[in-house]
Scaffold this motif. Structure first.
Motif, PDB file in Angstrom:
ATOM      1  N   ILE A  82       0.845  -1.488  -0.016  1.00 34.93           N
ATOM      2  CA  ILE A  82      -0.039  -0.227   0.174  1.00 34.93           C
ATOM      3  C   ILE A  82       0.440   1.146   0.241  1.00 34.93           C
ATOM      4  CG2 ILE A  82      -1.450   1.686   1.450  1.00 34.93           C
ATOM      5  CD1 ILE A  82      -2.735  -1.546   2.368  1.00 34.93           C
ATOM      6  N   GLU A  83       1.784   1.251   0.604  1.00 34.15           N
ATOM      7  CA  GLU A  83       2.773   2.640   1.344  1.00 34.15           C
ATOM      8  C   GLU A  83       3.259   2.830  -0.147  1.00 34.15           C
ATOM      9  OE1 GLU A  83       6.043   3.897   3.387  1.00 34.15           O
ATOM     10  OE2 GLU A  83       4.689   1.958   4.851  1.00 34.15           O
ATOM     11  N   SER A  84       3.718   1.834  -0.409  1.00 34.21           N
ATOM     12  CA  SER A  84       4.878   1.162  -2.269  1.00 34.21           C
ATOM     13  C   SER A  84       3.705   2.480  -3.120  1.00 34.21           C
ATOM     14  CB  SER A  84       5.127   0.319  -2.991  1.00 34.21           C
ATOM     15  OG  SER A  84       5.582   0.412  -3.939  1.00 34.21           O
ATOM     16  N   GLU A  85       2.524   2.166  -3.259  1.00 33.31           N
ATOM     17  CA  GLU A  85       1.855   1.923  -4.532  1.00 33.31           C
ATOM     18  C   GLU A  85       1.119   4.066  -4.616  1.00 33.31           C
ATOM     19  OE1 GLU A  85      -0.977   1.685  -7.432  1.00 33.31           O
ATOM     20  OE2 GLU A  85       0.739   0.941  -6.830  1.00 33.31           O
ATOM     21  N   ILE A  86       0.644   4.222  -3.179  1.00 29.60           N
ATOM     22  CA  ILE A  86       0.449   5.641  -2.893  1.00 29.60           C
ATOM     23  C   ILE A  86       1.739   6.237  -2.973  1.00 29.60           C
ATOM     24  CG2 ILE A  86      -0.664   7.156  -1.010  1.00 29.60           C
ATOM     25  CD1 ILE A  86      -2.274   4.791  -2.378  1.00 29.60           C
ATOM     26  N   THR A  95      -4.721 -11.860   6.099  1.00 30.75           N
ATOM     27  CA  THR A  95      -3.972 -10.021   6.805  1.00 30.75           C
ATOM     28  C   THR A  95      -5.485  -9.721   6.129  1.00 30.75           C
ATOM     29  OG1 THR A  95      -1.909 -10.817   5.996  1.00 30.75           O
ATOM     30  CG2 THR A  95      -3.044  -8.132   5.854  1.00 30.75           C
ATOM     31  N   ARG A  96      -6.129  -8.619   7.291  1.00 33.95           N
ATOM     32  CA  ARG A  96      -7.554  -8.037   6.623  1.00 33.95           C
ATOM     33  C   ARG A  96      -7.156  -6.411   6.654  1.00 33.95           C
ATOM     34  NH1 ARG A  96     -11.692 -11.335   7.613  1.00 33.95           N
ATOM     35  NH2 ARG A  96     -11.922 -13.208   8.611  1.00 33.95           N
ATOM     36  N   VAL A  97      -7.557  -6.251   5.469  1.00 32.18           N
ATOM     37  CA  VAL A  97      -7.333  -3.999   5.814  1.00 32.18           C
ATOM     38  C   VAL A  97      -8.904  -4.048   5.939  1.00 32.18           C
ATOM     39  CG1 VAL A  97      -6.493  -2.759   3.852  1.00 32.18           C
ATOM     40  CG2 VAL A  97      -5.681  -5.403   4.163  1.00 32.18           C
ATOM     41  N   THR A 105     -10.042   3.943  -3.250  1.00 36.98           N
ATOM     42  CA  THR A 105     -10.122   2.046  -4.450  1.00 36.98           C
ATOM     43  C   THR A 105      -8.483   2.581  -4.695  1.00 36.98           C
ATOM     44  OG1 THR A 105     -11.952   3.503  -5.463  1.00 36.98           O
ATOM     45  CG2 THR A 105     -10.746   1.349  -6.818  1.00 36.98           C
ATOM     46  N   SER A 106      -7.555   3.159  -4.638  1.00 35.67           N
ATOM     47  CA  SER A 106      -6.381   2.420  -5.062  1.00 35.67           C
ATOM     48  C   SER A 106      -5.535   2.359  -4.928  1.00 35.67           C
ATOM     49  CB  SER A 106      -5.226   4.647  -4.744  1.00 35.67           C
ATOM     50  OG  SER A 106      -5.551   4.854  -3.487  1.00 35.67           O
ATOM     51  N   VAL A 107      -6.155   2.377  -2.599  1.00 34.65           N
ATOM     52  CA  VAL A 107      -5.317   0.909  -2.036  1.00 34.65           C
ATOM     53  C   VAL A 107      -5.616  -0.271  -1.988  1.00 34.65           C
ATOM     54  CG1 VAL A 107      -5.770   0.396  -0.126  1.00 34.65           C
ATOM     55  CG2 VAL A 107      -5.185   2.524   0.072  1.00 34.65           C
ATOM     56  N   LEU A 167      -3.793  -3.539  -3.840  1.00 39.89           N
ATOM     57  CA  LEU A 167      -3.452  -4.868  -2.637  1.00 39.89           C
ATOM     58  C   LEU A 167      -4.514  -6.487  -3.923  1.00 39.89           C
ATOM     59  CD1 LEU A 167      -4.562  -3.927   0.594  1.00 39.89           C
ATOM     60  CD2 LEU A 167      -2.605  -5.036  -0.286  1.00 39.89           C
ATOM     61  N   GLU A 168      -5.302  -5.777  -4.267  1.00 37.40           N
ATOM     62  CA  GLU A 168      -6.094  -6.885  -5.981  1.00 37.40           C
ATOM     63  C   GLU A 168      -5.381  -7.973  -5.839  1.00 37.40           C
ATOM     64  OE1 GLU A 168      -9.085  -5.527  -8.940  1.00 37.40           O
ATOM     65  OE2 GLU A 168      -6.961  -4.972 -10.015  1.00 37.40           O
ATOM     66  N   PRO A 169      -4.662  -7.842  -6.362  1.00 40.42           N
ATOM     67  CA  PRO A 169      -3.458  -9.607  -6.790  1.00 40.42           C
ATOM     68  C   PRO A 169      -3.577 -10.516  -5.187  1.00 40.42           C
ATOM     69  CG  PRO A 169      -2.185  -7.612  -7.716  1.00 40.42           C
ATOM     70  CD  PRO A 169      -3.490  -7.018  -6.805  1.00 40.42           C
ATOM     71  N   TYR A 170      -3.782 -10.019  -4.443  1.00 38.23           N
ATOM     72  CA  TYR A 170      -3.680 -11.037  -2.482  1.00 38.23           C
ATOM     73  C   TYR A 170      -5.502 -10.866  -2.742  1.00 38.23           C
ATOM     74  CZ  TYR A 170       1.060  -8.961  -3.848  1.00 38.23           C
ATOM     75  OH  TYR A 170       2.062  -8.498  -3.946  1.00 38.23           O
ATOM     76  N   ILE A 171      -6.200 -10.523  -3.419  1.00 37.34           N
ATOM     77  CA  ILE A 171      -7.227 -10.195  -2.564  1.00 37.34           C
ATOM     78  C   ILE A 171      -8.022 -11.839  -2.541  1.00 37.34           C
ATOM     79  CG2 ILE A 171      -9.879  -9.058  -2.010  1.00 37.34           C
ATOM     80  CD1 ILE A 171      -8.583  -6.911  -2.520  1.00 37.34           C
ATOM     81  N   ILE A 172      -8.576 -12.796  -1.323  1.00 37.38           N
ATOM     82  CA  ILE A 172      -9.107 -13.500  -1.658  1.00 37.38           C
ATOM     83  C   ILE A 172     -10.830 -13.854  -1.284  1.00 37.38           C
ATOM     84  CG2 ILE A 172      -7.189 -14.767  -1.143  1.00 37.38           C
ATOM     85  CD1 ILE A 172      -7.682 -15.816   1.233  1.00 37.38           C
ATOM     86  N   GLY A 173     -10.903 -12.751  -0.387  1.00 40.15           N
ATOM     87  CA  GLY A 173     -12.160 -12.691  -0.182  1.00 40.15           C
ATOM     88  C   GLY A 173     -12.720 -11.434   0.525  1.00 40.15           C
ATOM     89  N   GLY A 174     -14.404 -11.564   0.660  1.00 36.49           N
ATOM     90  CA  GLY A 174     -14.943  -9.918   0.740  1.00 36.49           C
ATOM     91  C   GLY A 174     -14.960  -9.611   2.569  1.00 36.49           C
TER      92      GLY A 174
END
Length: 102
Positions: A7-11, A62-64, A89-91, A95-102
């Protein structure tokens, strides 16, 4: 924690005006929680928006949780022209490649 670094790197990398205001870390045993507070200037609304991301691994995964704030215009009206949603949404995109559930 890799999610916080991503997240930090992307922002910071993905925006000229994106800044990390604070990164707080708390560990207890093998679990940890990171709180990232980031801010970005939006020219279309002529103000700064902030995003707070809380990341933990207390349950083994991991939960965000992400909250955008400070992007509205005026004293009495909370209309933000989409800057807050865009920042949050930028956050999610980071993380999109790592998201496995809602």
């Amino acid at each position: 924690m890799e999610a916080a670094n991503t997240i930090e790197s992307e922002i910071l990398r993905g925006s000229i005006s994106g800044t990390l205001v604070d990164h707080y870390v708390r560990m207890t045993g093998s679990s940890e929680v990171h709180v990232l507070i980031m801010e970005k200037y939006y020219m279309r609304s002529n103000n700064r928006a902030s995003v707070t991301a809380t990341i933990d691994n207390f349950d083994g995964a991991t939960r965000v949780h992400v909250v955008a704030a400070g992007s509205s215009e005026g004293v009495f009206f909370r209309f933000d022209w989409g800057a807050g949603n865009s920042f949050a949404t930028s956050v999610e995109r980071a993380l999109e490649p790592y998201i496995i559930g809602g």
